[in-house]
Structures are given as structure tokens and as C-alpha cells.
Motif scaffolding. Sequence first.
Motif, PDB file in Angstrom:
ATOM      1  N   THR A 111      -2.302   9.406   1.670  1.00  0.00           N
ATOM      2  CA  THR A 111      -1.267   9.947   2.350  1.00  0.00           C
ATOM      3  C   THR A 111      -0.990   9.311   3.753  1.00  0.00           C
ATOM      4  O   THR A 111      -2.148   9.613   4.632  1.00  0.00           O
ATOM      5  N   VAL A 112      -0.322   8.491   3.964  1.00  0.00           N
ATOM      6  CA  VAL A 112       0.109   7.834   5.222  1.00  0.00           C
ATOM      7  C   VAL A 112       1.552   8.087   5.572  1.00  0.00           C
ATOM      8  O   VAL A 112       2.350   8.585   4.745  1.00  0.00           O
ATOM      9  N   ASP A 113       1.665   7.554   6.742  1.00  0.00           N
ATOM     10  CA  ASP A 113       3.059   7.647   7.353  1.00  0.00           C
ATOM     11  C   ASP A 113       4.212   7.383   6.305  1.00  0.00           C
ATOM     12  O   ASP A 113       5.278   7.881   5.899  1.00  0.00           O
ATOM     13  N   GLN A 114       4.003   5.993   5.814  1.00  0.00           N
ATOM     14  CA  GLN A 114       4.795   5.459   4.962  1.00  0.00           C
ATOM     15  C   GLN A 114       5.128   5.898   3.479  1.00  0.00           C
ATOM     16  O   GLN A 114       6.343   6.426   3.114  1.00  0.00           O
ATOM     17  N   SER A 115       3.937   6.311   3.163  1.00  0.00           N
ATOM     18  CA  SER A 115       4.329   7.085   1.698  1.00  0.00           C
ATOM     19  C   SER A 115       4.832   8.339   1.726  1.00  0.00           C
ATOM     20  O   SER A 115       5.509   8.909   0.794  1.00  0.00           O
ATOM     21  N   TYR A 116       4.162   9.158   2.709  1.00  0.00           N
ATOM     22  CA  TYR A 116       4.919  10.367   3.030  1.00  0.00           C
ATOM     23  C   TYR A 116       6.483  10.476   3.425  1.00  0.00           C
ATOM     24  O   TYR A 116       7.149  11.306   2.519  1.00  0.00           O
TER      25      TYR A 116
END
Length: 241
Positions: A111-116
Motif C-alpha cells: 500500500t503506497v500512495d499510487q496503489s491506494y
Amino acid sequence: MPFTTAKSAYVKGLIDGAPFVLIIIPFSMLFGLLAVETGLNVVEALVFSVVVIAGAAQFTALQLMQEQAPTLVVLASALAVNLRMAMYSASLTPYVGKAPFWQRALVAYTTVDQSYIVAIARFEKDPDMSVPHRVAYFLGAVTPVVPLWYGFTVVGALLGAQVPDSWALDFAIPIAFLAMIAPMFRTLAHVVAALVAVVVALLAAGVPYSLGLIIAGVAGMMAGARTEVWLNRRTAGDAHG
């Protein structure tokens, strides 16, 4: 459009996450470069990215390390910057909370900014997606991000001072965050939180060890929360009126 198989969901996630490649490559290279300048070797820079896997927290830690900040301040600041991941997790739980433990663990780690941002937008758009399809979509969205984050951290660390200033890799930092936060301004609360955080960050720019950013983040969250409460009360009042 509903997905017929987990594979189709994964491929769609892969496609939706692909544009972030243009940002992740220079972003991770810049981290590798700065890590070496701070005194880390290539292996340490890679381990940093693998263990922390959070660009904002990693850059915050590096900056504080360069400023010779106390270790406790470095750890506390990086943790504070990364607290948004707890909110991300809480937001994702209704969608993937019933997945097997190993899948939830994998989603939590990646879970990182982009995937979230990519995943939550899809889940809200297609609320009838099954849990396996949601997990597959999420992992597809993060596939173009995480491996490249690792790989180009190493590339940046290996290149070190050989990269000329004319490349201006630091452009990736503001672009990355603008690309991530712009789609999230969906309500007045989001806008208020962002504006308050920006104003407080500017006013607190002189606070030692860049702690002004943490103060700004807390102020922004408080302002956003209060705005959300006000909006809910107003909506409830209109409904009863």
C-alpha cells in the motif's frame, strides 16, 4: 464493467497503474542519489527502500539525517509522515478485509500512495467487485510501482555523483505528489485540509528539523475533519428542515 476473472482485474489494475512509471523512475533514482550523498551505500539504500517503501517518509528521513538530527527525531518524523498509511488501511479494509491473511499482508505491504489512489477510485466506482477481483486489481496497480522503486533506487545509488545537475531529477518530487493528490480533492473537506496544510507549512518553515511539515500535516487533518463534521451537520439539518 465487471471483471470476469482475477486475471482480467489484475491486467486492468496494471494498465491503470502504468502511468506512474513516468514518475516512479526519476523519483526512486533521486532517492538513491540522495541516499548515497547522505552516506548510505548501495545495499543500505536498497534495504531502506524495501523495508520502508514510502517515498515521502524516506526523503524526510534523509533530509533530517543530512541535518544531523537526533535519531529519535528522524524516526518520529518518518513515522508521522507515514501515518497516512494507517488511514489508507482503514479505508481499504471494507473492500479487502475478507481476503485471506497472506493476501491482506501483501496488500498492506504494497500500500503506497499510487496503489491506494488507483485502487480506491476503482473500488468506489465498482462496488460490486468481488474480494478476489479487488485484491487482483490492487496488486496489478502496484506492479508498475514497487519493483521499479527498488530497481531505480539501486540505479540512482550506483550512479551517484555521475548524474549531472542538468538532469534535474528533483522535478519528480512535486510532480509525483501533485499527480497523486489532485484526484483526491473530491470534497470541500479535502480542499480545506490541503489549503490549511500549505499555509501552516509556510508559516512553520523555520521550525528546526523540518518539524513544521508535521505541524502542517496535523493542522490540515484537523481542519479537514472539522470541515467534514460541519458538512455532515449541515446536511443533517437540511434533511430535517
